[in-house]
Design an enzyme around this catalytic site. Structure first.
Site, mmCIF file in Angstrom:
data_model
loop_
_atom_site.group_PDB
_atom_site.id
_atom_site.type_symbol
_atom_site.label_atom_id
_atom_site.label_comp_id
_atom_site.label_asym_id
_atom_site.label_seq_id
_atom_site.Cartn_x
_atom_site.Cartn_y
_atom_site.Cartn_z
ATOM 1 N N TYR A 1 0.818 -1.226 0.000
ATOM 2 C CA TYR A 1 0.000 0.000 0.000
ATOM 3 C C TYR A 1 0.847 1.270 0.000
ATOM 4 O O TYR A 1 0.305 2.367 -0.065
ATOM 5 C CB TYR A 1 -1.039 -0.004 1.126
ATOM 6 N N LYS B 1 5.516 4.160 4.796
ATOM 7 C CA LYS B 1 6.166 3.142 3.949
ATOM 8 C C LYS B 1 6.546 3.752 2.599
ATOM 9 O O LYS B 1 7.585 3.392 2.022
ATOM 10 C CB LYS B 1 5.240 1.939 3.749
HETATM 11 C C1 HXC Z 1 -6.652 5.020 16.830
HETATM 12 C C2 HXC Z 1 -4.736 4.776 18.112
HETATM 13 C C3 HXC Z 1 -4.833 3.363 18.039
HETATM 14 C C4 HXC Z 1 -5.940 2.815 17.304
HETATM 15 C C5 HXC Z 1 -3.085 3.868 19.197
HETATM 16 N N1 HXC Z 1 -3.647 5.030 18.842
HETATM 17 N N2 HXC Z 1 -3.785 2.826 18.719
HETATM 18 N N3 HXC Z 1 -5.622 5.593 17.501
HETATM 19 N N4 HXC Z 1 -6.809 3.679 16.715
HETATM 20 N N5 HXC Z 1 -6.110 1.488 17.187
HETATM 21 C C6 HXC Z 1 -3.206 6.379 19.216
HETATM 22 C C7 HXC Z 1 -3.237 6.589 20.722
HETATM 23 O O1 HXC Z 1 -4.565 6.851 21.157
HETATM 24 C C8 HXC Z 1 -2.316 7.806 20.853
HETATM 25 O O2 HXC Z 1 -2.946 8.995 20.427
HETATM 26 C C9 HXC Z 1 -1.249 7.527 19.787
HETATM 27 O O3 HXC Z 1 -1.831 6.580 18.871
HETATM 28 C C10 HXC Z 1 -0.005 6.920 20.382
HETATM 29 O O4 HXC Z 1 -0.381 5.788 21.138
HETATM 30 P P1 HXC Z 1 0.617 5.024 22.105
HETATM 31 O O5 HXC Z 1 -0.063 3.816 22.621
HETATM 32 O O6 HXC Z 1 1.193 5.999 23.097
HETATM 33 O O7 HXC Z 1 1.782 4.665 21.077
HETATM 34 P P2 HXC Z 1 3.001 3.721 21.252
HETATM 35 O O8 HXC Z 1 3.152 3.171 22.632
HETATM 36 O O9 HXC Z 1 4.126 4.453 20.718
HETATM 37 O O10 HXC Z 1 2.574 2.452 20.352
HETATM 38 C C11 HXC Z 1 2.728 2.400 18.985
HETATM 39 C C12 HXC Z 1 1.517 1.811 18.255
HETATM 40 C C13 HXC Z 1 1.198 0.352 18.632
HETATM 41 C C14 HXC Z 1 1.864 1.969 16.775
HETATM 42 C C15 HXC Z 1 0.296 2.663 18.566
HETATM 43 O O11 HXC Z 1 0.147 -0.131 17.767
HETATM 44 C C16 HXC Z 1 2.377 -0.572 18.506
HETATM 45 O O12 HXC Z 1 3.240 -0.600 19.374
HETATM 46 N N6 HXC Z 1 2.454 -1.406 17.436
HETATM 47 C C17 HXC Z 1 3.587 -2.351 17.207
HETATM 48 C C18 HXC Z 1 3.143 -3.636 16.563
HETATM 49 C C19 HXC Z 1 2.401 -3.464 15.275
HETATM 50 O O13 HXC Z 1 1.657 -2.493 15.071
HETATM 51 N N7 HXC Z 1 2.572 -4.432 14.372
HETATM 52 C C20 HXC Z 1 1.808 -4.454 13.100
HETATM 53 C C21 HXC Z 1 2.681 -4.542 11.957
HETATM 54 S S1 HXC Z 1 1.772 -4.989 10.504
HETATM 55 P P3 HXC Z 1 -3.738 10.020 21.420
HETATM 56 O O14 HXC Z 1 -4.052 11.193 20.573
HETATM 57 O O15 HXC Z 1 -4.940 9.257 21.880
HETATM 58 O O16 HXC Z 1 -2.794 10.332 22.547
HETATM 59 C C22 HXC Z 1 2.056 -3.783 9.378
HETATM 60 C C23 HXC Z 1 1.605 -3.933 7.957
HETATM 61 C C24 HXC Z 1 0.382 -4.757 7.765
HETATM 62 O O17 HXC Z 1 2.657 -2.814 9.655
HETATM 63 C C25 HXC Z 1 -0.039 -4.768 6.303
HETATM 64 C C26 HXC Z 1 -1.222 -5.664 6.038
HETATM 65 C C27 HXC Z 1 -1.634 -5.667 4.605
HETATM 66 P P1 NAP Z 2 5.174 -7.426 14.585
HETATM 67 O O1 NAP Z 2 5.505 -8.821 14.993
HETATM 68 O O2 NAP Z 2 4.234 -6.639 15.395
HETATM 69 O O3 NAP Z 2 6.543 -6.661 14.385
HETATM 70 C C1 NAP Z 2 6.758 -5.331 14.670
HETATM 71 C C2 NAP Z 2 8.050 -5.250 15.446
HETATM 72 O O4 NAP Z 2 8.436 -3.886 15.564
HETATM 73 C C3 NAP Z 2 7.939 -5.814 16.855
HETATM 74 O O5 NAP Z 2 8.996 -6.740 17.069
HETATM 75 C C4 NAP Z 2 8.126 -4.612 17.759
HETATM 76 O O6 NAP Z 2 8.851 -4.986 18.940
HETATM 77 C C5 NAP Z 2 8.937 -3.687 16.871
HETATM 78 N N1 NAP Z 2 8.738 -2.269 17.194
HETATM 79 C C6 NAP Z 2 7.581 -1.563 17.188
HETATM 80 N N2 NAP Z 2 7.802 -0.303 17.560
HETATM 81 C C7 NAP Z 2 9.142 -0.202 17.771
HETATM 82 C C8 NAP Z 2 9.991 0.865 18.153
HETATM 83 N N3 NAP Z 2 9.490 2.105 18.403
HETATM 84 N N4 NAP Z 2 11.328 0.638 18.284
HETATM 85 C C9 NAP Z 2 11.822 -0.607 18.049
HETATM 86 N N5 NAP Z 2 11.067 -1.647 17.674
HETATM 87 C C10 NAP Z 2 9.737 -1.447 17.548
HETATM 88 O O7 NAP Z 2 4.562 -7.395 13.115
HETATM 89 P P2 NAP Z 2 4.994 -8.064 11.726
HETATM 90 O O8 NAP Z 2 3.708 -8.331 11.059
HETATM 91 O O9 NAP Z 2 5.990 -9.138 11.896
HETATM 92 O O10 NAP Z 2 5.675 -6.822 10.987
HETATM 93 C C11 NAP Z 2 7.018 -6.851 10.576
HETATM 94 C C12 NAP Z 2 7.184 -5.943 9.368
HETATM 95 O O11 NAP Z 2 6.413 -6.447 8.278
HETATM 96 C C13 NAP Z 2 6.718 -4.524 9.593
HETATM 97 O O12 NAP Z 2 7.577 -3.620 8.936
HETATM 98 C C14 NAP Z 2 5.364 -4.506 8.932
HETATM 99 O O13 NAP Z 2 4.966 -3.213 8.551
HETATM 100 C C15 NAP Z 2 5.632 -5.402 7.754
HETATM 101 N N6 NAP Z 2 4.464 -5.979 7.114
HETATM 102 C C16 NAP Z 2 3.651 -6.821 7.770
HETATM 103 C C17 NAP Z 2 2.569 -7.385 7.127
HETATM 104 C C18 NAP Z 2 1.672 -8.371 7.810
HETATM 105 O O14 NAP Z 2 0.664 -8.757 7.212
HETATM 106 N N7 NAP Z 2 1.937 -8.813 9.002
HETATM 107 C C19 NAP Z 2 2.308 -7.042 5.800
HETATM 108 C C20 NAP Z 2 3.155 -6.157 5.150
HETATM 109 C C21 NAP Z 2 4.239 -5.633 5.804
HETATM 110 P P3 NAP Z 2 8.609 -4.289 20.377
HETATM 111 O O15 NAP Z 2 7.143 -4.320 20.623
HETATM 112 O O16 NAP Z 2 9.428 -5.152 21.295
HETATM 113 O O17 NAP Z 2 9.159 -2.895 20.242
#
Ligand code: HXC
Ligand code: NAP
Length: 291
Positions: free
Chosen positions: A168, A183
């Protein structure tokens, strides 16, 4: 000149190594790799594969709990690995880790910018902090790591960077404007650094996976089976990737067989991002003459 003669300019190939040599030499012994987010999901599978192939693998992310599985496996299987708590948004932490890796090994061969944050939220409801959280992890974090580990690579004569994107970045996707913009920025970073740093012996490439299961994606992208099913139906191969399939592609891009690949993004999504025209899958094709 008879037709049996070697044409002018052609190389003598009779006893030279064939391309098969590059295909069989996937060996990372002596190399040092840093994988952000390397303790979970795709990052863990890349870390496991590189460690099994002989690299010393550093994983770095916010939660030490996420490091346990990799460290335990390193101990059990005799792999070489180190973990550090790191938030890629914090420049001081990123700089300190790059210095530590350089002091310990005198090199950094591979950086994988895999760490990401994501969630689905309608754009009109996305707060500034939510936007910043994702841009900070994906775009800023990838740049800070590339810059600081890139400095080590430049000083030590080369290396490679692999960025993990999502399709995307160029197709767009409703509900993830923050991640799509971040991205897309990392795609531009990939192409820019590939050209800028080629003269330092640094290759920069990317992968764009389609959906695969990970705890982070399940929690933030497809929280229930209905979402998951609808997503799966849009994939021509009709299944999510196994994260190890994506990791294998990443290892391939880091291997000698890919030594001339630079600034490229490889899509591995089962065909999901290709256009399907006006048809639903399978529809229309059945309406052929005689059916
Ligand atoms: C709306 C949200 C939200 C949600 C968090 N926020 N989650 N807003 N909907 N679901 C808002 C919070 O309310 C806050 O804003 C701000 O984001 C920051 O939130 P924190 O919790 O303080 O952030 P932080 O601790 O830094 O956490 C980061 C995060 C969290 C991105 C929000 O989701 C995370 O740690 N994710 C890591 C794992 C992850 O996402 N993996 C997925 C990868 S898959 P306010 O204004 O309320 O203070 C991928 C590609 C998939 O990337 C592709 C598929 C096709
Ligand atoms: P995931 O397991 O949630 O991986 C995300 C990783 O990022 C976690 O290990 C997390 O570890 C680390 N991370 C998040 N915030 C961080 C920060 N501020 N500093 C350092 N580390 C941080 O998800 P995943 O699906 O394997 O995703 C891996 C990659 O693939 C990502 O780039 C994602 O965008 C991409 N991707 C995923 C998909 C999918 O379908 N899953 C599709 C397309 C692309 P901590 O929580 O310990 O920090």
């Amino acid at each position: 000149m008879s037709s049996a003669e070697t044409p002018r300019g052609a190389t003598e190939t009779a006893h030279a190594p064939t391309a098969a040599g590059a295909l069989s030499s996937i060996d990372f012994r002596g190399q040092v790799a840093v994988i952000t987010g390397g303790g979970t999901g795709l990052g863990l599978e890349i870390s496991r594969a590189l460690a099994e192939l002989g690299a010393h693998v550093w994983i770095a992310s916010r939660s030490a709990d996420h490091h346990r599985a990799f460290l335990d496996e390193c101990t059990a299987r005799g792999w070489s690995g180190t973990a550090r708590v790191l938030d890629v948004r914090e420049t001081a932490q990123v700089g300190a880790l790059a210095r530590e890796v350089d002091e310990r090994h005198g090199r950094c061969d591979i950086l994988v910018n895999n760490a990401a944050g994501n969630f689905v939220c309608p754009s009109e409801r996305l707060s500034e902090r939510a936007w910043r959280a994702v841009l900070g992890i994906v775009l800023d974090g990838s740049f800070y790591c590339s810059r600081d580990f890139g400095r080590v690579m430049i000083a030590r004569g080369g290396g490679q960077i692999l960025n993990v994107l999502a399709t995307y970045a160029w197709t767009g996707m409703p509900g993830v404007v923050h991640s799509a913009c971040a991205k897309a920025g990392v795609l531009a970073m990939t192409r820019t650094l590939a050209v800028e740093w080629a003269r330092h012996g640094i290759r920069v490439n990317a992968v764009a996976p389609g959906p695969f299961q990970s705890d982070g994606a399940r929690a933030n992208l497809w929280p229930d089976e209905e979402h998951e099913r609808r997503l799966r139906e849009r994939i021509p191969l009709q299944r999510f990737a196994d994260p190890r399939e994506v990791a294998a592609q990443c290892v391939w891009l880091l291997a000698p067989a890919s030594a001339y690949l630079n600034g490229e993004c490889v899509t591995i999504d089962g065909g999901a991002s290709l256009g399907q025209g006006m048809w639903e899958q399978g529809a229309g094709i059945r309406r052929q003459r005689g059916d």
